[in-house]
Scaffold this active site. Structure first.
Site, PDB file in Angstrom:
ATOM      1  N   HIS A   1      41.653  38.596  41.323  1.00 27.33           N
ATOM      2  CA  HIS A   1      41.613  37.619  41.607  1.00 27.33           C
ATOM      3  C   HIS A   1      39.632  37.682  42.019  1.00 27.33           C
ATOM      4  CE1 HIS A   1      42.088  42.102  44.158  1.00 27.33           C
ATOM      5  NE2 HIS A   1      40.936  41.032  45.016  1.00 27.33           N
TER       6      HIS A   1
ATOM      7  N   ASP B   1      37.927  34.665  43.526  1.00 29.85           N
ATOM      8  CA  ASP B   1      37.693  34.958  45.558  1.00 29.85           C
ATOM      9  C   ASP B   1      37.058  35.812  45.712  1.00 29.85           C
ATOM     10  OD1 ASP B   1      40.475  33.564  44.852  1.00 29.85           O
ATOM     11  OD2 ASP B   1      42.152  34.874  45.355  1.00 29.85           O
TER      12      ASP B   1
ATOM     13  N   GLY C   1      44.254  41.285  49.884  1.00 30.02           N
ATOM     14  CA  GLY C   1      42.788  40.403  48.915  1.00 30.02           C
ATOM     15  C   GLY C   1      43.281  39.112  48.346  1.00 30.02           C
TER      16      GLY C   1
ATOM     17  N   ARG D   1      29.687  33.975  47.555  1.00 29.79           N
ATOM     18  CA  ARG D   1      28.835  32.299  47.959  1.00 29.79           C
ATOM     19  C   ARG D   1      28.552  32.428  48.603  1.00 29.79           C
ATOM     20  NH1 ARG D   1      30.730  28.016  47.932  1.00 29.79           N
ATOM     21  NH2 ARG D   1      28.857  26.764  47.101  1.00 29.79           N
TER      22      ARG D   1
ATOM     23  N   HIS E   1      38.141  47.639  47.488  1.00 22.95           N
ATOM     24  CA  HIS E   1      39.309  47.531  46.694  1.00 22.95           C
ATOM     25  C   HIS E   1      39.694  48.689  46.606  1.00 22.95           C
ATOM     26  CE1 HIS E   1      36.419  44.400  43.973  1.00 22.95           C
ATOM     27  NE2 HIS E   1      37.554  43.013  44.379  1.00 22.95           N
TER      28      HIS E   1
ATOM     29  N   ASP F   1      41.141  37.038  50.790  1.00 23.08           N
ATOM     30  CA  ASP F   1      39.258  37.167  50.689  1.00 23.08           C
ATOM     31  C   ASP F   1      39.272  35.381  50.838  1.00 23.08           C
ATOM     32  OD1 ASP F   1      39.424  39.827  50.010  1.00 23.08           O
ATOM     33  OD2 ASP F   1      39.918  38.932  47.559  1.00 23.08           O
TER      34      ASP F   1
ATOM     35  N   ASP G   1      34.514  47.626  43.724  1.00 20.70           N
ATOM     36  CA  ASP G   1      34.664  47.937  42.410  1.00 20.70           C
ATOM     37  C   ASP G   1      34.027  46.874  40.814  1.00 20.70           C
ATOM     38  OD1 ASP G   1      35.111  49.603  40.327  1.00 20.70           O
ATOM     39  OD2 ASP G   1      37.371  50.205  40.286  1.00 20.70           O
TER      40      ASP G   1
END
Length: 151
Positions: A98, A101, A66, A107, A19, A71, A91
């Site tokens: 996002h 995302d 991203g 995940r 980030h 991402d 962060d």
């Protein structure tokens, strides 16, 4: 549930993501680990990729930023078996547009049993593991029952 496996080769495909407020920290970490990172194939999102390439003087496969889909591109590469390791300095103090995302990417890392680091300490442990520099067989869950369920 029966499990399967996949082989992670000695030369890993590493996704590096940060980030905005963590980019300087990731760059500092990457420069410190330059020799080790140079042994692997590096992928990165947007600006992070450009900064890493300049700082490390190595080739980095740069994807979209991203928030513009980078991402998700990393997530797709994970699902397709084209990423072996994720190092994502995120962060926790700032909500980002996002965030869904990012959660989806993390995940997928768990779903596909990808080694992941989310901060400098975990990245240090990951990069100094002997497994990082040798072939490794990762167990993969068998999702055939899930895929074959009746709808």
């Amino acid at each position: 549930m029966m499990s399967h496996s996949k082989t992670l080769h000695a030369r890993k495909r590493i996704a590096l993501i940060a980030h905005d407020h963590k980019k300087a920290e990731l760059l500092e970490w990457a420069v410190y680990n330059k020799t080790v990172l140079a042994r692997h194939e590096l992928y990165a999102t947007g600006t992070t990729g450009k900064l890493l390439e300049e700082s490390l003087d190595v080739s980095v496969r740069k994807l979209l930023s991203g928030p513009l889909g980078g991402d998700q591109q990393i997530g797709a590469a994970v699902a397709e078996g084209r990423i072996d390791v994720i190092i994502f300095f995120w962060d926790p103090m700032e909500a980002l547009p996002h965030d869904p995302d990012i959660k989806a990417l993390l995940r997928l890392g768990v779903v596909w049993n990808i080694p992941m680091a989310s901060n400098r300490a975990s990245a240090d442990f990951l990069m100094t593991s002997p497994l990082m520099h040798q072939e490794y067989t990762a167990s993969l869950p068998d999702y055939s029952l899930y895929l074959g369920r009746k709808m």
